[in-house]
Design a protein around this motif. Sequence first.
Motif, PDB file in Angstrom:
ATOM      1  N   ASP A   7      -2.680  14.092   4.403  1.00 51.18           N
ATOM      2  CA  ASP A   7      -2.573  15.491   4.002  1.00 51.18           C
ATOM      3  C   ASP A   7      -2.570  15.537   2.486  1.00 51.18           C
ATOM      4  O   ASP A   7      -1.951  14.698   1.834  1.00 51.18           O
ATOM      5  N   VAL A   8      -3.280  16.531   1.911  1.00 54.09           N
ATOM      6  CA  VAL A   8      -3.369  16.669   0.463  1.00 54.09           C
ATOM      7  C   VAL A   8      -3.020  18.106   0.084  1.00 54.09           C
ATOM      8  O   VAL A   8      -3.535  19.053   0.684  1.00 54.09           O
ATOM      9  N   TRP A   9      -2.132  18.237  -0.912  1.00 53.72           N
ATOM     10  CA  TRP A   9      -1.763  19.543  -1.465  1.00 53.72           C
ATOM     11  C   TRP A   9      -2.189  19.585  -2.919  1.00 53.72           C
ATOM     12  O   TRP A   9      -2.046  18.589  -3.636  1.00 53.72           O
ATOM     13  N   VAL A  10      -2.682  20.744  -3.369  1.00 55.26           N
ATOM     14  CA  VAL A  10      -2.987  20.969  -4.780  1.00 55.26           C
ATOM     15  C   VAL A  10      -2.179  22.186  -5.208  1.00 55.26           C
ATOM     16  O   VAL A  10      -2.366  23.267  -4.666  1.00 55.26           O
ATOM     17  N   ASN A  11      -1.276  21.980  -6.153  1.00 58.11           N
ATOM     18  CA  ASN A  11      -0.390  23.049  -6.643  1.00 58.11           C
ATOM     19  C   ASN A  11       0.327  23.762  -5.488  1.00 58.11           C
ATOM     20  O   ASN A  11       0.443  24.985  -5.459  1.00 58.11           O
ATOM     21  N   GLY A  12       0.779  22.982  -4.514  1.00 60.51           N
ATOM     22  CA  GLY A  12       1.541  23.517  -3.389  1.00 60.51           C
ATOM     23  C   GLY A  12       0.713  24.076  -2.242  1.00 60.51           C
ATOM     24  O   GLY A  12       1.265  24.452  -1.212  1.00 60.51           O
ATOM     25  N   GLU A  13      -0.614  24.113  -2.387  1.00 63.12           N
ATOM     26  CA  GLU A  13      -1.476  24.626  -1.317  1.00 63.12           C
ATOM     27  C   GLU A  13      -2.159  23.457  -0.622  1.00 63.12           C
ATOM     28  O   GLU A  13      -2.773  22.603  -1.260  1.00 63.12           O
ATOM     29  N   PRO A  41     -13.559  20.676  -3.768  1.00 64.08           N
ATOM     30  CA  PRO A  41     -13.461  21.147  -5.152  1.00 64.08           C
ATOM     31  C   PRO A  41     -12.131  21.859  -5.386  1.00 64.08           C
ATOM     32  O   PRO A  41     -11.611  22.535  -4.497  1.00 64.08           O
ATOM     33  N   ILE A  42     -11.574  21.679  -6.602  1.00 65.26           N
ATOM     34  CA  ILE A  42     -10.342  22.363  -6.961  1.00 65.26           C
ATOM     35  C   ILE A  42     -10.580  23.150  -8.250  1.00 65.26           C
ATOM     36  O   ILE A  42     -11.528  22.895  -8.988  1.00 65.26           O
ATOM     37  N   GLU A  43      -9.701  24.100  -8.502  1.00 66.00           N
ATOM     38  CA  GLU A  43      -9.800  24.929  -9.691  1.00 66.00           C
ATOM     39  C   GLU A  43      -9.605  24.079 -10.949  1.00 66.00           C
ATOM     40  O   GLU A  43      -8.783  23.171 -10.975  1.00 66.00           O
ATOM     41  N   LYS A  44     -10.373  24.393 -11.994  1.00 68.21           N
ATOM     42  CA  LYS A  44     -10.314  23.633 -13.246  1.00 68.21           C
ATOM     43  C   LYS A  44      -9.147  24.118 -14.087  1.00 68.21           C
ATOM     44  O   LYS A  44      -9.301  24.892 -15.025  1.00 68.21           O
ATOM     45  N   LYS A  45      -7.943  23.666 -13.700  1.00 72.44           N
ATOM     46  CA  LYS A  45      -6.721  23.966 -14.440  1.00 72.44           C
ATOM     47  C   LYS A  45      -5.726  22.845 -14.163  1.00 72.44           C
ATOM     48  O   LYS A  45      -5.937  22.038 -13.254  1.00 72.44           O
ATOM     49  N   LYS A  46      -4.648  22.794 -14.949  1.00 75.33           N
ATOM     50  CA  LYS A  46      -3.639  21.765 -14.716  1.00 75.33           C
ATOM     51  C   LYS A  46      -3.195  21.828 -13.263  1.00 75.33           C
ATOM     52  O   LYS A  46      -2.820  22.895 -12.766  1.00 75.33           O
ATOM     53  N   SER A  47      -3.283  20.707 -12.570  1.00 79.00           N
ATOM     54  CA  SER A  47      -2.987  20.671 -11.143  1.00 79.00           C
ATOM     55  C   SER A  47      -2.143  19.460 -10.791  1.00 79.00           C
ATOM     56  O   SER A  47      -2.341  18.377 -11.328  1.00 79.00           O
ATOM     57  N   VAL A  48      -1.211  19.682  -9.879  1.00 79.41           N
ATOM     58  CA  VAL A  48      -0.421  18.597  -9.313  1.00 79.41           C
ATOM     59  C   VAL A  48      -0.964  18.349  -7.917  1.00 79.41           C
ATOM     60  O   VAL A  48      -1.003  19.250  -7.078  1.00 79.41           O
ATOM     61  N   ILE A  49      -1.414  17.129  -7.692  1.00 84.74           N
ATOM     62  CA  ILE A  49      -2.017  16.750  -6.407  1.00 84.74           C
ATOM     63  C   ILE A  49      -1.048  15.820  -5.698  1.00 84.74           C
ATOM     64  O   ILE A  49      -0.672  14.769  -6.228  1.00 84.74           O
ATOM     65  N   MET A  80       0.828  -1.179   0.000  1.00 87.47           N
ATOM     66  CA  MET A  80       0.000   0.000   0.000  1.00 87.47           C
ATOM     67  C   MET A  80       0.878   1.250   0.000  1.00 87.47           C
ATOM     68  O   MET A  80       1.823   1.322   0.772  1.00 87.47           O
ATOM     69  N   PRO A  81       0.550   2.199  -0.863  1.00 81.81           N
ATOM     70  CA  PRO A  81       1.388   3.405  -0.934  1.00 81.81           C
ATOM     71  C   PRO A  81       1.243   4.268   0.314  1.00 81.81           C
ATOM     72  O   PRO A  81       0.204   4.296   0.963  1.00 81.81           O
ATOM     73  N   SER A  82       2.318   4.991   0.656  1.00 83.00           N
ATOM     74  CA  SER A  82       2.258   5.912   1.787  1.00 83.00           C
ATOM     75  C   SER A  82       2.259   7.351   1.300  1.00 83.00           C
ATOM     76  O   SER A  82       2.107   8.261   2.089  1.00 83.00           O
ATOM     77  N   SER A  83       2.432   7.555   0.004  1.00 80.20           N
ATOM     78  CA  SER A  83       2.327   8.889  -0.571  1.00 80.20           C
ATOM     79  C   SER A  83       2.141   8.726  -2.072  1.00 80.20           C
ATOM     80  O   SER A  83       2.304   7.647  -2.620  1.00 80.20           O
ATOM     81  N   GLY A  84       1.770   9.822  -2.709  1.00 83.22           N
ATOM     82  CA  GLY A  84       1.582   9.760  -4.149  1.00 83.22           C
ATOM     83  C   GLY A  84       1.472  11.153  -4.729  1.00 83.22           C
ATOM     84  O   GLY A  84       1.121  12.106  -4.037  1.00 83.22           O
ATOM     85  N   THR A  85       1.766  11.267  -6.019  1.00 81.64           N
ATOM     86  CA  THR A  85       1.630  12.527  -6.731  1.00 81.64           C
ATOM     87  C   THR A  85       0.921  12.233  -8.050  1.00 81.64           C
ATOM     88  O   THR A  85       1.265  11.282  -8.748  1.00 81.64           O
ATOM     89  N   HIS A  86      -0.075  13.048  -8.373  1.00 82.54           N
ATOM     90  CA  HIS A  86      -0.854  12.886  -9.587  1.00 82.54           C
ATOM     91  C   HIS A  86      -0.999  14.237 -10.270  1.00 82.54           C
ATOM     92  O   HIS A  86      -1.102  15.261  -9.601  1.00 82.54           O
ATOM     93  N   THR A  87      -1.044  14.237 -11.593  1.00 81.31           N
ATOM     94  CA  THR A  87      -1.267  15.459 -12.352  1.00 81.31           C
ATOM     95  C   THR A  87      -2.603  15.340 -13.074  1.00 81.31           C
ATOM     96  O   THR A  87      -2.862  14.352 -13.765  1.00 81.31           O
ATOM     97  N   ILE A  88      -3.444  16.348 -12.886  1.00 84.11           N
ATOM     98  CA  ILE A  88      -4.750  16.423 -13.530  1.00 84.11           C
ATOM     99  C   ILE A  88      -4.692  17.579 -14.519  1.00 84.11           C
ATOM    100  O   ILE A  88      -4.367  18.706 -14.132  1.00 84.11           O
ATOM    101  N   GLU A  89      -4.989  17.317 -15.804  1.00 86.64           N
ATOM    102  CA  GLU A  89      -4.921  18.368 -16.816  1.00 86.64           C
ATOM    103  C   GLU A  89      -6.254  18.599 -17.519  1.00 86.64           C
ATOM    104  O   GLU A  89      -6.494  19.682 -18.031  1.00 86.64           O
ATOM    105  N   MET A  90      -7.116  17.604 -17.581  1.00 93.36           N
ATOM    106  CA  MET A  90      -8.347  17.699 -18.346  1.00 93.36           C
ATOM    107  C   MET A  90      -9.502  17.092 -17.557  1.00 93.36           C
ATOM    108  O   MET A  90      -9.284  16.392 -16.569  1.00 93.36           O
ATOM    109  N   ASP A  91     -10.726  17.342 -18.034  1.00 92.18           N
ATOM    110  CA  ASP A  91     -11.916  16.804 -17.367  1.00 92.18           C
ATOM    111  C   ASP A  91     -11.899  15.285 -17.280  1.00 92.18           C
ATOM    112  O   ASP A  91     -12.467  14.713 -16.359  1.00 92.18           O
TER     113      ASP A  91
END
Length: 70
Positions: free
Chosen positions: A59-65, A40-48, A1-12
């Motif tokens: 803990d969850v960060w979206v674009n560093g926030e 909810p997050i802003e509809k733009k390319k985002s790194v989660i 089981m992962p203990s962390s992860g990073t994902h990029t969301i670019e499109m719907d």
Amino acid sequence: MPSSGTHTIEMDSDWFENDYNGRKVGCRNWVVTVDGKQIPIEKKKSVIKIEVSASDEIDVWVNGEKVHDE
């Protein structure tokens, strides 16, 4: 089981769902979900970025926030 992860969301159509030590974390349709709580997050390319502590706090960060803090 992962203990962390990073994902990029670019499109719907981009989405993910992972199990972190029995807890569900995902993103679909520009909404991050942590154990059913919707953020909810802003509809733009985002790194989660997701981090899980040794005591299973998530803990969850979206674009560093930080958008979710336990």
